[in-house]
Design a protein around this motif. Structure first.
Motif, PDB file in Angstrom:
ATOM      1  N   TYR A  69     -24.735 -45.696 -33.760  1.00 56.46           N
ATOM      2  CA  TYR A  69     -24.289 -44.431 -33.773  1.00 56.46           C
ATOM      3  C   TYR A  69     -23.575 -44.237 -33.061  1.00 56.46           C
ATOM      4  O   TYR A  69     -22.604 -43.059 -32.886  1.00 56.46           O
ATOM      5  CB  TYR A  69     -25.427 -43.586 -34.546  1.00 56.46           C
ATOM      6  N   THR A  70     -22.640 -45.006 -31.670  1.00 55.35           N
ATOM      7  CA  THR A  70     -22.163 -44.592 -31.108  1.00 55.35           C
ATOM      8  C   THR A  70     -21.078 -45.417 -30.036  1.00 55.35           C
ATOM      9  O   THR A  70     -21.550 -46.926 -30.807  1.00 55.35           O
ATOM     10  CB  THR A  70     -23.566 -44.529 -29.025  1.00 55.35           C
ATOM     11  N   TYR A  71     -19.679 -45.121 -29.652  1.00 51.61           N
ATOM     12  CA  TYR A  71     -18.589 -46.039 -30.121  1.00 51.61           C
ATOM     13  C   TYR A  71     -17.973 -45.938 -29.062  1.00 51.61           C
ATOM     14  O   TYR A  71     -17.895 -44.130 -28.623  1.00 51.61           O
ATOM     15  CB  TYR A  71     -18.050 -45.485 -30.917  1.00 51.61           C
ATOM     16  N   ILE A  72     -17.417 -46.572 -28.314  1.00 50.86           N
ATOM     17  CA  ILE A  72     -16.929 -46.272 -26.635  1.00 50.86           C
ATOM     18  C   ILE A  72     -15.194 -47.089 -27.236  1.00 50.86           C
ATOM     19  O   ILE A  72     -15.160 -48.063 -27.793  1.00 50.86           O
ATOM     20  CB  ILE A  72     -16.711 -46.595 -25.656  1.00 50.86           C
ATOM     21  N   VAL A  73     -13.889 -45.616 -27.568  1.00 50.46           N
ATOM     22  CA  VAL A  73     -12.595 -46.262 -27.516  1.00 50.46           C
ATOM     23  C   VAL A  73     -11.877 -46.018 -26.696  1.00 50.46           C
ATOM     24  O   VAL A  73     -11.524 -45.688 -25.659  1.00 50.46           O
ATOM     25  CB  VAL A  73     -11.899 -44.971 -28.626  1.00 50.46           C
ATOM     26  N   PHE A  74     -11.387 -48.011 -26.573  1.00 53.96           N
ATOM     27  CA  PHE A  74     -10.386 -48.020 -25.577  1.00 53.96           C
ATOM     28  C   PHE A  74      -9.220 -48.419 -25.521  1.00 53.96           C
ATOM     29  O   PHE A  74      -8.929 -49.468 -26.200  1.00 53.96           O
ATOM     30  CB  PHE A  74     -11.050 -48.581 -23.929  1.00 53.96           C
TER      31      PHE A  74
END
Length: 428
Positions: A69-74
């Motif tokens: 449930y953790t997302y990192i968007v770049f």
């Protein structure tokens, strides 16, 4: 070409690591307007006779899923080119891929960099997402989401299935977004802040607190307590009317309240000896508030939208564009109708207007950051746009586009303007 080669390598890696989602796009838009009636012009007018202007953007969409449930968007991005008349003269500007940035050479920058944490809610269903900013995973249907970092607030708010993405849909600023929402963003359309969202069955609610530009349409952002801050709340209801899998209606309603070091139109008029200058009246704590609403109707292969927005128009436009009232509607027709599955034809119209204070300021010779002819014979700015998106092959879309603008910059003395463009969009 370098971006394309890099994307092929990264996409190959992506097939191995399911926690990583990588996409890439490039959009090139040459645009031209025919000569039009222009008995006079000011510093911010659309120039009546000019050459073709071209915009270019290229973007990587990278989403990493390190934990459950953790997302990192770049999203690193590069943009270059120029808009017609230096992106001046029309409030509903005709190219949603161009910004008021002076350097025509492609400039790299970070468009998005944020972290999102999702918290499950009871009664979950699960769906597979293919969104470019979400890893391709089985995700929660009912959840609360909190994210923080750099993003465009329109990634989450003011969405429409028919009219929201200038890389594939309508190009005009006042068709890709609610024109009267002076949404907080720097000159390239991005801000920093926090967004909280809750998804439960067909209901969604969102709220955001973000930074605002230090100067009108400026590059630098700031957050200064109650004196300089952007806030928004939106409620969305899907399937308000549903008569089958492909026949349904979705509705969004949003309110916004921004504070910044804005100038005031009436004060500028009272202080002026010659031409009023709203910049000279700027103080912290002034506000702009308003409302917007969107209705998306899905009729199988025919899509329809209605979008309306309003702000009080007392203080100067600060971030998006000089529109205080806006109503738009239009249709998109899927290529399935004529046996071209991935093609799309769209046609829409929008009417933009100004508050009384705003129009009086321009009529007295004042200038905003986007429009100003030195004087004004006021009329609503009326725009019709039509495009055809042709899927040349799997990843390439070529879209001829035509726009007809009546009263550019709200001036009955100038125009009408015929604008043509061709959009090349490639995505992986």
């Amino acid at each position: 070409m370098i971006s394309l080669l890099c994307s092929q390598v990264l996409l190959a890696q992506n097939s191995i690591d399911k926690k990583l989602s990588i996409h890439w796009q490039a959009t090139l838009i040459p645009q031209y307007h025919f000569k039009f009636t222009s008995p006079y012009q000011g510093a911010n007018s659309l120039i009546p006779d000019e050459a073709v202007k071209t915009s270019l953007t290229t973007t990587f969409f990278i989403n990493y899923h390190p934990f459950k449930y953790t997302y990192i968007v770049f999203n690193p991005e590069a943009a270059g080119g120029k808009g017609l008349s230096k992106t001046l003269g029309i409030a509903g500007f005709p190219n949603g891929e161009i910004y008021r940035v002076g350097n025509p050479s492609p400039q790299p920058y970070i468009a998005r960099l944020y972290i999102e944490q999702r918290f499950p809610l009871p009664g979950n269903k699960k769906v597979i997402t293919t969104d470019k900013d979400s890893a391709k995973k089985t995700l929660l249907f009912n959840y609360v989401s909190v994210l923080a970092g750099k993003f465009s607030i329109t990634d989450f708010f003011d969405g429409s299935d028919v009219s929201h993405d200038p890389r594939l849909q309508f190009l005009n600023w006042s068709l890709m977004a609610s024109g009267a929402w002076d949404y907080p963003a720097n000159v390239r359309g991005y801000t920093m802040g926090v967004v909280a969202q809750a998804f439960y069955n067909d209901w969604k609610i969102r709220s955001a607190v973000t930074g605002v530009p230090m100067e009108a349409n400026g590059k630098e952002l700031q957050f200064k307590g109650g004196d300089a801050v952007g806030t928004a709340i939106e409620l969305e209801k899907d399937n308000v009317i549903k008569k089958g899998e492909n026949l349904f209606t979705n509705v969004r309603l949003g309110v916004f309240y921004n504070r910044a070091r804005m100038g005031n139109y009436e004060t500028a008029l009272k202080k002026s000896l010659n031409s009023p200058d709203v910049i000279a009246t700027r103080i912290y704590g002034r506000s702009k508030k308003g409302i917007y609403g969107i209705i998306d109707n899905h009729f199988g292969n025919i899509l329809h939208f209605v979008r309306a927005s309003y702000n009080d128009g007392n203080n100067e436009t600060w971030a998006f564009t000089e529109i205080d009232r806006s109503v738009a509607t239009g249709f998109s027709f899927k290529g399935n109708i004529w046996k071209r599955e991935n093609d799309m034809f769209g046609i829409a119209t929008v009417v933009n207007g100004l508050s009384g204070e705003h129009r009086n300021y321009l009529a007295a010779g004042g200038y905003g950051f986007l429009i100003g002819d030195g004087k004004l014979n006021y009329g609503t700015e009326n725009i019709v746009e039509s495009y055809y998106s042709f899927n040349a092959f799997k990843s390439l879309y070529i879209s001829p586009d035509y726009q007809f603008v009546i009263h550019p910059g709200y001036n009955k003395d100038r125009g009408p303007v015929h604008i043509v463009a061709i959009r090349f969009h490639y995505q992986l």
